[in-house]
Design a protein around this motif. Structure first.
Motif, PDB file in Angstrom:
ATOM      1  N   PHE A  31     -11.272   9.479 -13.833  1.00 20.55           N
ATOM      2  CA  PHE A  31     -12.597   9.042 -13.386  1.00 20.55           C
ATOM      3  C   PHE A  31     -12.569   7.592 -12.906  1.00 20.55           C
ATOM      4  CE2 PHE A  31     -16.919   7.362 -14.473  1.00 20.55           C
ATOM      5  CZ  PHE A  31     -17.593   8.012 -13.458  1.00 20.55           C
ATOM      6  N   GLY A  32     -11.902   6.712 -13.667  1.00 21.49           N
ATOM      7  CA  GLY A  32     -11.802   5.305 -13.264  1.00 21.49           C
ATOM      8  C   GLY A  32     -11.075   5.135 -11.945  1.00 21.49           C
ATOM      9  N   GLU A  33      -9.981   5.871 -11.785  1.00 20.95           N
ATOM     10  CA  GLU A  33      -9.230   5.795 -10.527  1.00 20.95           C
ATOM     11  C   GLU A  33     -10.029   6.365  -9.367  1.00 20.95           C
ATOM     12  OE1 GLU A  33      -6.309   4.176 -10.097  1.00 20.95           O
ATOM     13  OE2 GLU A  33      -6.553   3.601 -12.200  1.00 20.95           O
ATOM     14  N   TYR A  34     -10.799   7.391  -9.624  1.00 14.56           N
ATOM     15  CA  TYR A  34     -11.671   8.008  -8.621  1.00 14.56           C
ATOM     16  C   TYR A  34     -12.700   7.000  -8.117  1.00 14.56           C
ATOM     17  CZ  TYR A  34     -15.131  11.401  -6.832  1.00 14.56           C
ATOM     18  OH  TYR A  34     -16.025  12.098  -6.059  1.00 14.56           O
ATOM     19  N   VAL A  35     -13.359   6.331  -9.045  1.00 11.27           N
ATOM     20  CA  VAL A  35     -14.359   5.327  -8.663  1.00 11.27           C
ATOM     21  C   VAL A  35     -13.675   4.166  -7.934  1.00 11.27           C
ATOM     22  CG1 VAL A  35     -16.046   3.655  -9.533  1.00 11.27           C
ATOM     23  CG2 VAL A  35     -15.952   5.959 -10.504  1.00 11.27           C
ATOM     24  N   GLY A  36     -12.538   3.713  -8.454  1.00 15.54           N
ATOM     25  CA  GLY A  36     -11.798   2.634  -7.800  1.00 15.54           C
ATOM     26  C   GLY A  36     -11.385   2.993  -6.386  1.00 15.54           C
ATOM     27  N   PHE A  37     -11.004   4.247  -6.165  1.00 15.73           N
ATOM     28  CA  PHE A  37     -10.630   4.709  -4.829  1.00 15.73           C
ATOM     29  C   PHE A  37     -11.799   4.574  -3.856  1.00 15.73           C
ATOM     30  CE2 PHE A  37     -10.918   8.244  -1.804  1.00 15.73           C
ATOM     31  CZ  PHE A  37      -9.814   7.968  -0.998  1.00 15.73           C
ATOM     32  N   TYR A  38     -12.979   4.974  -4.296  1.00 11.69           N
ATOM     33  CA  TYR A  38     -14.133   4.880  -3.402  1.00 11.69           C
ATOM     34  C   TYR A  38     -14.545   3.433  -3.147  1.00 11.69           C
ATOM     35  CZ  TYR A  38     -14.626   9.832  -2.884  1.00 11.69           C
ATOM     36  OH  TYR A  38     -14.383  11.136  -2.547  1.00 11.69           O
ATOM     37  N   VAL A  39     -14.430   2.601  -4.145  1.00 15.01           N
ATOM     38  CA  VAL A  39     -14.722   1.174  -3.938  1.00 15.01           C
ATOM     39  C   VAL A  39     -13.747   0.605  -2.914  1.00 15.01           C
ATOM     40  CG1 VAL A  39     -14.682  -1.098  -5.046  1.00 15.01           C
ATOM     41  CG2 VAL A  39     -15.804   0.822  -6.189  1.00 15.01           C
ATOM     42  N   MET A  40     -12.471   0.920  -3.090  1.00 12.50           N
ATOM     43  CA  MET A  40     -11.458   0.432  -2.157  1.00 12.50           C
ATOM     44  C   MET A  40     -11.712   0.964  -0.749  1.00 12.50           C
ATOM     45  SD  MET A  40      -8.848  -1.410  -1.870  1.00 12.50           S
ATOM     46  CE  MET A  40      -7.671  -1.710  -0.589  1.00 12.50           C
ATOM     47  N   SER A  41     -12.047   2.231  -0.652  1.00 14.97           N
ATOM     48  CA  SER A  41     -12.301   2.841   0.653  1.00 14.97           C
ATOM     49  C   SER A  41     -13.438   2.156   1.392  1.00 14.97           C
ATOM     50  CB  SER A  41     -12.623   4.329   0.488  1.00 14.97           C
ATOM     51  OG  SER A  41     -11.528   5.002  -0.060  1.00 14.97           O
ATOM     52  N   VAL A  42     -14.497   1.839   0.686  1.00 15.59           N
ATOM     53  CA  VAL A  42     -15.644   1.176   1.313  1.00 15.59           C
ATOM     54  C   VAL A  42     -15.299  -0.283   1.655  1.00 15.59           C
ATOM     55  CG1 VAL A  42     -18.002   0.367   0.905  1.00 15.59           C
ATOM     56  CG2 VAL A  42     -17.359   2.701   0.278  1.00 15.59           C
ATOM     57  N   LEU A  43     -14.680  -0.974   0.713  1.00 13.54           N
ATOM     58  CA  LEU A  43     -14.399  -2.398   0.930  1.00 13.54           C
ATOM     59  C   LEU A  43     -13.354  -2.659   2.005  1.00 13.54           C
ATOM     60  CD1 LEU A  43     -14.521  -3.816  -2.701  1.00 13.54           C
ATOM     61  CD2 LEU A  43     -16.264  -3.968  -0.909  1.00 13.54           C
ATOM     62  N   THR A  44     -12.477  -1.701   2.289  1.00 12.30           N
ATOM     63  CA  THR A  44     -11.493  -1.922   3.356  1.00 12.30           C
ATOM     64  C   THR A  44     -12.130  -1.893   4.739  1.00 12.30           C
ATOM     65  OG1 THR A  44     -10.884   0.406   3.288  1.00 12.30           O
ATOM     66  CG2 THR A  44      -9.450  -1.134   2.103  1.00 12.30           C
ATOM     67  N   LEU A  45     -13.390  -1.514   4.804  1.00 14.06           N
ATOM     68  CA  LEU A  45     -14.087  -1.595   6.090  1.00 14.06           C
ATOM     69  C   LEU A  45     -14.272  -3.050   6.533  1.00 14.06           C
ATOM     70  CD1 LEU A  45     -16.783   1.183   5.570  1.00 14.06           C
ATOM     71  CD2 LEU A  45     -14.667   1.310   6.923  1.00 14.06           C
ATOM     72  N   VAL A  46     -14.338  -3.964   5.557  1.00  8.22           N
ATOM     73  CA  VAL A  46     -14.502  -5.387   5.898  1.00  8.22           C
ATOM     74  C   VAL A  46     -13.271  -5.913   6.630  1.00  8.22           C
ATOM     75  CG1 VAL A  46     -14.830  -7.719   4.975  1.00  8.22           C
ATOM     76  CG2 VAL A  46     -16.168  -5.802   4.059  1.00  8.22           C
ATOM     77  N   PRO A  47     -12.052  -5.811   6.067  1.00  8.76           N
ATOM     78  CA  PRO A  47     -10.903  -6.300   6.824  1.00  8.76           C
ATOM     79  C   PRO A  47     -10.674  -5.532   8.128  1.00  8.76           C
ATOM     80  CG  PRO A  47     -10.175  -5.386   4.715  1.00  8.76           C
ATOM     81  CD  PRO A  47     -11.662  -5.405   4.719  1.00  8.76           C
ATOM     82  N   LEU A  48     -11.019  -4.250   8.138  1.00  8.34           N
ATOM     83  CA  LEU A  48     -10.900  -3.490   9.376  1.00  8.34           C
ATOM     84  C   LEU A  48     -11.828  -4.070  10.443  1.00  8.34           C
ATOM     85  CD1 LEU A  48      -9.722  -1.054  10.872  1.00  8.34           C
ATOM     86  CD2 LEU A  48     -11.618   0.301   9.961  1.00  8.34           C
ATOM     87  N   GLY A  49     -13.050  -4.352  10.053  1.00 11.03           N
ATOM     88  CA  GLY A  49     -14.002  -4.972  10.981  1.00 11.03           C
ATOM     89  C   GLY A  49     -13.551  -6.351  11.434  1.00 11.03           C
ATOM     90  N   LEU A  50     -12.999  -7.136  10.505  1.00 10.27           N
ATOM     91  CA  LEU A  50     -12.488  -8.459  10.865  1.00 10.27           C
ATOM     92  C   LEU A  50     -11.333  -8.353  11.852  1.00 10.27           C
ATOM     93  CD1 LEU A  50     -12.535 -10.233   7.372  1.00 10.27           C
ATOM     94  CD2 LEU A  50     -14.091 -10.638   9.294  1.00 10.27           C
ATOM     95  N   ALA A  51     -10.464  -7.369  11.659  1.00 11.82           N
ATOM     96  CA  ALA A  51      -9.346  -7.165  12.581  1.00 11.82           C
ATOM     97  C   ALA A  51      -9.853  -6.756  13.964  1.00 11.82           C
ATOM     98  CB  ALA A  51      -8.383  -6.119  12.034  1.00 11.82           C
ATOM     99  N   MET A  52     -10.845  -5.877  13.985  1.00 14.04           N
ATOM    100  CA  MET A  52     -11.406  -5.440  15.264  1.00 14.04           C
ATOM    101  C   MET A  52     -12.108  -6.579  15.990  1.00 14.04           C
ATOM    102  SD  MET A  52     -13.004  -1.752  14.461  1.00 14.04           S
ATOM    103  CE  MET A  52     -12.077  -0.440  13.758  1.00 14.04           C
ATOM    104  N   ALA A  53     -12.712  -7.475  15.217  1.00 22.33           N
ATOM    105  CA  ALA A  53     -13.388  -8.626  15.808  1.00 22.33           C
ATOM    106  C   ALA A  53     -12.413  -9.771  16.099  1.00 22.33           C
ATOM    107  CB  ALA A  53     -14.500  -9.110  14.887  1.00 22.33           C
ATOM    108  N   GLU A  54     -11.132  -9.537  15.831  1.00 22.97           N
ATOM    109  CA  GLU A  54     -10.055 -10.488  16.098  1.00 22.97           C
ATOM    110  C   GLU A  54     -10.232 -11.807  15.350  1.00 22.97           C
ATOM    111  OE1 GLU A  54      -9.496 -10.720  20.333  1.00 22.97           O
ATOM    112  OE2 GLU A  54      -8.957  -8.595  20.450  1.00 22.97           O
ATOM    113  N   PHE A  55     -10.622 -11.715  14.086  1.00 32.93           N
ATOM    114  CA  PHE A  55     -10.677 -12.893  13.224  1.00 32.93           C
ATOM    115  C   PHE A  55      -9.259 -13.325  12.892  1.00 32.93           C
ATOM    116  CE2 PHE A  55     -15.045 -12.058  12.923  1.00 32.93           C
ATOM    117  CZ  PHE A  55     -15.681 -13.084  12.242  1.00 32.93           C
ATOM    118  N   ALA A  56      -9.137 -14.515  12.350  1.00 36.19           N
ATOM    119  CA  ALA A  56      -7.824 -15.040  11.960  1.00 36.19           C
ATOM    120  C   ALA A  56      -7.201 -14.158  10.881  1.00 36.19           C
ATOM    121  CB  ALA A  56      -7.972 -16.472  11.439  1.00 36.19           C
ATOM    122  N   TYR A  57      -5.871 -14.067  10.921  1.00 33.00           N
ATOM    123  CA  TYR A  57      -5.146 -13.274   9.921  1.00 33.00           C
ATOM    124  C   TYR A  57      -5.498 -13.703   8.504  1.00 33.00           C
ATOM    125  CZ  TYR A  57      -2.161 -11.647  13.739  1.00 33.00           C
ATOM    126  OH  TYR A  57      -1.694 -11.077  14.887  1.00 33.00           O
TER     127      TYR A  57
END
Length: 139
Positions: free
Chosen positions: A83-109
């Protein structure tokens, strides 16, 4: 307290402590330095390595401190871990949208790497907290 609950506590403490030190060192440079000039790669790898090493050592120490409990898992431990890993997976899945968006917007590494690290940290912390709450209040 079961060995698995101890492991969740160890993981939570390390998931807070190491990133706090890392971000304190790195982010204090942001106001005075261009982010492209901040040497964050080595400290980031060091923080990851230290967290892994601390987790291993602390888990071994906890196992030595209570050898009768070390390595024993029952069905409840397995369900809580899942259950803990399941919840952690979904948190990670949602939060990785931020770096993905930053990469698409060509922010600094710098911002992409640090937001991805923060996503991992928050997912690990969430997973640990969910496990601890499940141990304390039930699943």
């Amino acid at each position: 307290m079961s060995s698995e609950e101890k492991r969740a506590w160890i993981y939570a403490v390390i998931a807070i402590g190491v990133p706090v030190v890392y971000f304190a060192i790195i982010l204090r440079q942001v106001p005075s330095t261009n982010v492209a000039d901040i040497a964050y790669v080595r400290p980031l790898f060091t923080a990851i390595g230290v967290a892994v090493l601390l987790n291993i050592v602390a888990t071994i120490v906890a196992g030595i401190a209570s050898p009768k409990e070390a390595g024993k898992k029952d069905e409840r431990d397995k369900q809580i871990n899942r259950f803990g890993e399941y919840v952690g997976f979904y948190v990670m899945s949602v939060l990785t949208l931020v770096p993905l968006g930053l990469a698409m917007a060509e922010f600094a590494y710098f911002w992409i790497a640090n937001s991805l690290y923060l996503a991992f940290v928050l997912a690990a912390l969430t997973s640990s907290v969910v496990k601890i709450v499940a141990y304390r209040r039930g699943l």
